[in-house]
Enzyme design. Structure first.
Site, PDB file in Angstrom:
ATOM      1  N   GLY A   1       0.838  -1.192   0.000  1.00 40.54           N
ATOM      2  CA  GLY A   1       0.000   0.000   0.000  1.00 40.54           C
ATOM      3  C   GLY A   1       0.871   1.240   0.000  1.00 40.54           C
TER       4      GLY A   1
ATOM      5  N   GLN B   1       2.875  10.014   1.529  1.00 41.05           N
ATOM      6  CA  GLN B   1       4.189   9.363   1.711  1.00 41.05           C
ATOM      7  C   GLN B   1       5.168   9.747   0.589  1.00 41.05           C
ATOM      8  OE1 GLN B   1       2.219   5.329   2.493  1.00 41.05           O
ATOM      9  NE2 GLN B   1       4.079   5.186   3.731  1.00 41.05           N
TER      10      GLN B   1
ATOM     11  N   CYS C   1       5.563  -0.189   7.570  1.00 41.56           N
ATOM     12  CA  CYS C   1       5.274   1.084   6.912  1.00 41.56           C
ATOM     13  C   CYS C   1       6.494   1.474   6.085  1.00 41.56           C
ATOM     14  CB  CYS C   1       4.971   2.155   7.966  1.00 41.56           C
ATOM     15  SG  CYS C   1       4.535   3.742   7.226  1.00 41.56           S
ATOM     16  N   LEU C   2       6.245   1.845   4.829  1.00 40.91           N
ATOM     17  CA  LEU C   2       7.367   2.208   3.959  1.00 40.91           C
ATOM     18  C   LEU C   2       8.030   3.502   4.422  1.00 40.91           C
ATOM     19  CD1 LEU C   2       5.814   1.216   0.504  1.00 40.91           C
ATOM     20  CD2 LEU C   2       7.440  -0.087   1.906  1.00 40.91           C
TER      21      LEU C   2
ATOM     22  N   HIS D   1      -4.767   1.443   7.741  1.00 43.71           N
ATOM     23  CA  HIS D   1      -3.406   1.982   7.846  1.00 43.71           C
ATOM     24  C   HIS D   1      -3.227   3.157   6.857  1.00 43.71           C
ATOM     25  CE1 HIS D   1       1.149   1.225   8.124  1.00 43.71           C
ATOM     26  NE2 HIS D   1       1.043   2.021   7.076  1.00 43.71           N
ATOM     27  N   GLU D   2      -3.679   2.963   5.616  1.00 40.14           N
ATOM     28  CA  GLU D   2      -3.482   4.003   4.585  1.00 40.14           C
ATOM     29  C   GLU D   2      -4.380   5.210   4.840  1.00 40.14           C
ATOM     30  OE1 GLU D   2      -0.957   3.653   2.849  1.00 40.14           O
ATOM     31  OE2 GLU D   2      -0.640   1.506   3.104  1.00 40.14           O
TER      32      GLU D   2
ATOM     33  N   HIS E   1      -2.844   7.445   7.252  1.00 40.10           N
ATOM     34  CA  HIS E   1      -1.816   8.316   6.654  1.00 40.10           C
ATOM     35  C   HIS E   1      -2.449   9.627   6.161  1.00 40.10           C
ATOM     36  CE1 HIS E   1       2.035   6.268   6.579  1.00 40.10           C
ATOM     37  NE2 HIS E   1       1.533   5.168   6.058  1.00 40.10           N
TER      38      HIS E   1
END
Ligand code: K1U
Ligand code: ZN
Length: 176
Positions: A45, A50, A93-94, A135-136, A139
């Site tokens: 994702g 991000q 998480c990236l 999660h996204e 963000h």
């Protein structure tokens, strides 16, 4: 085009993203770039913030390695219902590379969103899709999965990444 992914403690990751109003080629190019960036990372994702773009846009692909890609684009996603039942998943998480912790969230969510052409859609998600969407969407509100951890764990990881960011800045200064 692959875009650089921001890491903590970059303050941009704490910004609240604004709704998408124009469903144009620029939006679709951003979504395509985000998918390319996510596949390269690799991840499952990615939210636009991000890559430094404060728009309510996220991409997900949960296809397994041996399956064809299943890219999904969510514009202006909103959680309209959450289950009482909870599920625990190990999240990554990236923007916090190579750090994984278990997080408890509602096990099922209903999400209303628009596709990249502006068409209204709804998805009832469970399992990994439910976790990934939550999660996204966090963000897009400037929230990170480490916010669900104890203060001790969160402070420890923020300290580690702050040190890494300072070292990187010093190296870049030295290279000038
Ligand atoms: O938002 C992100 O930073 C992406 C994140 C999504 C996510 C992962 C796990 C639970 C919830 C949300 C990632 O993709 S982290 C990397 C990852 O999970 C992964 C990497 C390679 C193969 C499979 C998974
Ligand atoms: Zn993340």
């Amino acid at each position: 085009m692959i875009r650089p992914i921001l890491s903590i403690p970059d303050p941009v990751l704490r910004e609240k993203s604004a709704p998408v109003e124009k469903f144009d080629d620029e939006l679709r190019k951003l979504a395509a770039d985000m998918l390319e960036t996510m596949y390269k990372a690799p991840g499952i994702g990615l939210a636009a913030i991000q890559v430094g773009i404060p728009k309510r846009l996220l991409v997900i692909d949960l296809a397994k390695k041996d399956e064809p890609p299943q890219p999904q684009i969510f514009v202006n996603p909103e959680i309209t219902a959450k289950s009482e039942e909870k599920a625990i998943y190990e999240e990554g998480c990236l923007s916090i590379p190579e750090y994984y912790e278990e997080v408890e969230r509602p096990s099922r969510v209903t999400v209303r969103y628009q596709d990249e052409h502006g068409a209204e859609k709804t998805v009832e998600a469970e399992g990994l899709l439910s976790t990934c969407l939550q999660h996204e969407i966090d963000h897009l509100d400037g929230k990170l999965f480490i916010d669900y951890l104890s203060k001790l764990k969160r402070d420890r990881v923020v300290k580690k990444f702050t040190k890494i960011a300072k070292e990187k800045a010093r190296e870049e200064e030295g290279a000038e």
